[in-house]
Scaffold this active site. Structure first.
Site, short mmCIF file in Angstrom:
data_model
loop_
_atom_site.label_atom_id
_atom_site.label_comp_id
_atom_site.label_asym_id
_atom_site.label_seq_id
_atom_site.Cartn_x
_atom_site.Cartn_y
_atom_site.Cartn_z
N TRP A 213 31.12 27.48 39.05
CA TRP A 213 29.79 27.88 38.23
C TRP A 213 29.84 29.05 37.68
CZ3 TRP A 213 25.73 25.16 36.78
CH2 TRP A 213 24.76 25.83 36.49
N ASN A 214 30.70 30.12 38.03
CA ASN A 214 30.83 31.35 37.42
C ASN A 214 31.28 31.24 35.99
OD1 ASN A 214 29.97 32.84 39.57
ND2 ASN A 214 31.93 33.05 40.51
N GLU B 224 29.58 31.74 32.13
CA GLU B 224 30.15 32.60 31.45
C GLU B 224 30.30 31.50 29.97
OE1 GLU B 224 34.16 33.98 32.59
OE2 GLU B 224 33.37 35.35 34.15
N ASP C 38 26.15 35.29 51.98
CA ASP C 38 26.68 33.88 51.25
C ASP C 38 26.32 32.75 51.89
OD1 ASP C 38 29.31 33.44 49.31
OD2 ASP C 38 28.98 31.92 50.91
N ALA D 78 44.75 34.90 32.90
CA ALA D 78 43.92 35.38 31.85
C ALA D 78 42.86 35.93 31.97
CB ALA D 78 43.61 33.87 31.03
N ALA E 274 35.79 21.45 45.48
CA ALA E 274 34.48 22.02 45.98
C ALA E 274 33.46 21.24 45.19
CB ALA E 274 34.34 23.51 45.53
N GLU E 275 32.62 22.01 44.29
CA GLU E 275 31.39 20.94 43.91
C GLU E 275 31.33 20.96 42.36
OE1 GLU E 275 29.88 25.29 42.64
OE2 GLU E 275 31.39 24.19 43.65
N HIS F 172 33.17 34.26 44.91
CA HIS F 172 32.01 34.54 45.56
C HIS F 172 31.71 35.99 45.42
CE1 HIS F 172 30.95 30.60 47.64
NE2 HIS F 172 32.26 30.32 46.90
N THR G 39 25.69 30.89 45.19
CA THR G 39 26.51 31.11 44.11
C THR G 39 26.78 29.93 43.20
OG1 THR G 39 28.54 30.64 45.58
CG2 THR G 39 27.96 32.97 45.44
#
Length: 482
Positions: free
Chosen positions: A370-371, A375, A119, A350, A390-391, A16, A141
């Protein structure tokens, strides 16, 4: 020229905080009238947050973006509790109020407090923003589809009196306005399937309806249907400004001063284009010893080149981010490292963005945070979905079924504070997902990934949809400044 001071209140976890800081950079780069104070709460568990904020402080323009570290708080609530976020933010509110009061006192005729940007889990901050007489915006986010899910579930519960927790372990398929396809109940976020967490979660949706605007880390070309559904769900103005990414990636230094990850990049340089499958499961991603052995068997049987970020779970009963193994051989099948030495590499942490950018990487086995999803799209790397918590199960469904950008390994796998499962995904299923990911080289899916990759870059360029949306957000902030 009057400058507008924004107060950012992110959740103090990497997934986040990083995107919220990148959002701050976008805003100040775009308009010289904006300055931002990011309030960083001390997390209750040990994490790598401190090293990130330390390196960040050196790179920011301190006159435009300030990091304000708040004192630690004592709270007796467990992080696994459904009410954790609310209790944590309530404990921090006195420190936040003091920090904002100091900002307001130091403001002058040329700089005024303009808005709170909080947030998605800190919507109780709306009242505090009201005390200072400024509007509130939420920084969301996750996806626009996930925002639609929250709003629709809250309506189901409060207006149609549906007990959402009854969908747990159900084979039901549900109609959601933010999706064109029916959604299996088994991929709903675990928070809405657990009685102690569903109410706090949906309270956020209720408060979001009353906020000035929602900034979403997505872009119109990725989620046209979901974004189009939000007004009908009672959402306030939505500003899709993504993909917001830290494309430089994280860097970590070894004790000798060299950069961790250098050996990884050297190894990738030796591989053929699109030949390597990359397995990485986020800052919280780890598996039991039995599951690790199944992944190892799948990789060995698939015969594909691989780069595997393998992390060690925290001690049982302790909440913490996973760490690197001192010796990964202790958890891998006997002889695995020797047998795969010519085709694969097992690593700890990594540099994910840097790895995904490398031309040797042709597929990404991901937890679907989601991030990480954004990417993978930015770099045009197809995904095999293996969500954990989470989601992420919901994100996996969106990628595989709704958008046609990914293949499935196990879409309804949960490894969560709320819904820990002993279920083991067998090697054969993992191998099948990897083969489908890596061997469908001319598939419609891979073409779609490349198309969306191009759109993700154009949307941020001048005249692009996210570029325009960011401009509308800035106008909204400045026109509503008290």
């Amino acid at each position: 020229m009057t400058s507008a001071e924004l107060v950012f209140v992110p959740t103090p976890v990497m997934g986040h905080l990083v995107s919220m800081v990148e959002m701050a950079k976008l805003l100040v780069d775009r308009d010289p009238r904006l300055s931002i104070s990011v309030l960083i709460m001390k997390p209750l568990f040990d994490s790598e947050l401190d090293s990130y904020t330390s390196s960040l402080a050196a790179s920011l323009d301190a006159a435009r973006i300030r990091l304000i570290h708040l004192p630690p708080v004592n709270t007796d609530v467990e992080i696994s509790s459904g009410n954790f976020h609310n209790r944590f933010i309530e404990s921090n509110k006195p420190h936040i109020k003091r920090a904002v009061a100091d900002l307001a006192d130091s403001a002058s005729s040329t700089r005024r407090l303009a808005a709170f940007v909080m947030d998605m889990f800190y919507t109780t901050m709306i009242d505090l923003a009201g005390e200072f007489g400024v509007p509130s915006y939420v920084f969301f986010t996750s996806s626009a589809a996930c925002l639609g899910l929250m709003l629709h579930l809250q309506s189901l519960q409060d207006e149609q009196h549906v007990d959402i927790t009854e969908f747990k372990d159900s084979a039901t398929e549900l109609d959601f306005p933010s999706f064109a396809n029916p959604l299996p109940a088994k991929v709903l976020p675990s928070k809405v399937l657990t009685k102690e967490s569903v109410q706090p979660f949906l309270e956020h949706a209720k408060r979001i309806r009353a906020i000035k605007g929602i900034i979403v880390n997505t872009f119109a070309e990725l989620e046209p249907h979901a974004l189009g559904s939000l007004a009908g769900l009672g959402a306030p103005t939505v500003f899709p400004v993504g993909p917001i990414l830290n494309l430089k990636g994280e860097t970590k230094n070894k004790d000798d001063g060299s950069c961790r990850g250098d050996d990884v990049m050297e190894w990738l340089d030796e591989q053929s284009p699109s030949s390597v499958v990359f397995l990485c499961f986020g800052s919280w991603g780890c598996f039991s010893a039995d599951q690790v052995k199944e992944i190892a068997r799948a990789l060995e049987q698939s015969r594909h080149r691989f780069l595997w970020s393998l992390r060690q779970p925290p001690p049982k009963g302790k909440v913490d981010v996973p760490r690197d193994f001192v010796d990964p051989a202790e958890v891998l099948p006997e002889g695995f490292l020797d047998r795969t030495a010519g085709v694969g590499k097992v690593i700890g942490w990594a540099p994910q963005a840097t790895v995904l950018a490398h031309p040797a990487v042709g597929g990404f086995v991901s937890h679907c945070g989601w991030n990480s999803t954004l990417e993978s799209i930015w770099f045009g790397v197809p995904v095999a979905t293996w969500p954990l918590y989470a989601e992420q199960q919901f994100n996996a469904f969106e990628l595989v079924v709704e958008l046609g950008l990914a293949v499935e390994i196990k879409m309804d796998y949960y490894k969560d504070f709320m819904m820990e499962r002993d279920f083991i995904v067998p090697a054969e299923k993992i191998e099948g997902g990897i083969r489908k990911l890596m061997e469908d080289v001319d598939s419609q899916r891979r073409k779609k990934v490349n198309e969306v990759r191009e759109k993700s870059r154009k949307t941020l360029a001048e005249g692009g949809s996210s570029y325009m949306s960011l401009g509308h957000l800035i106008e909204d902030i400045l026109s509503n400044m008290p």
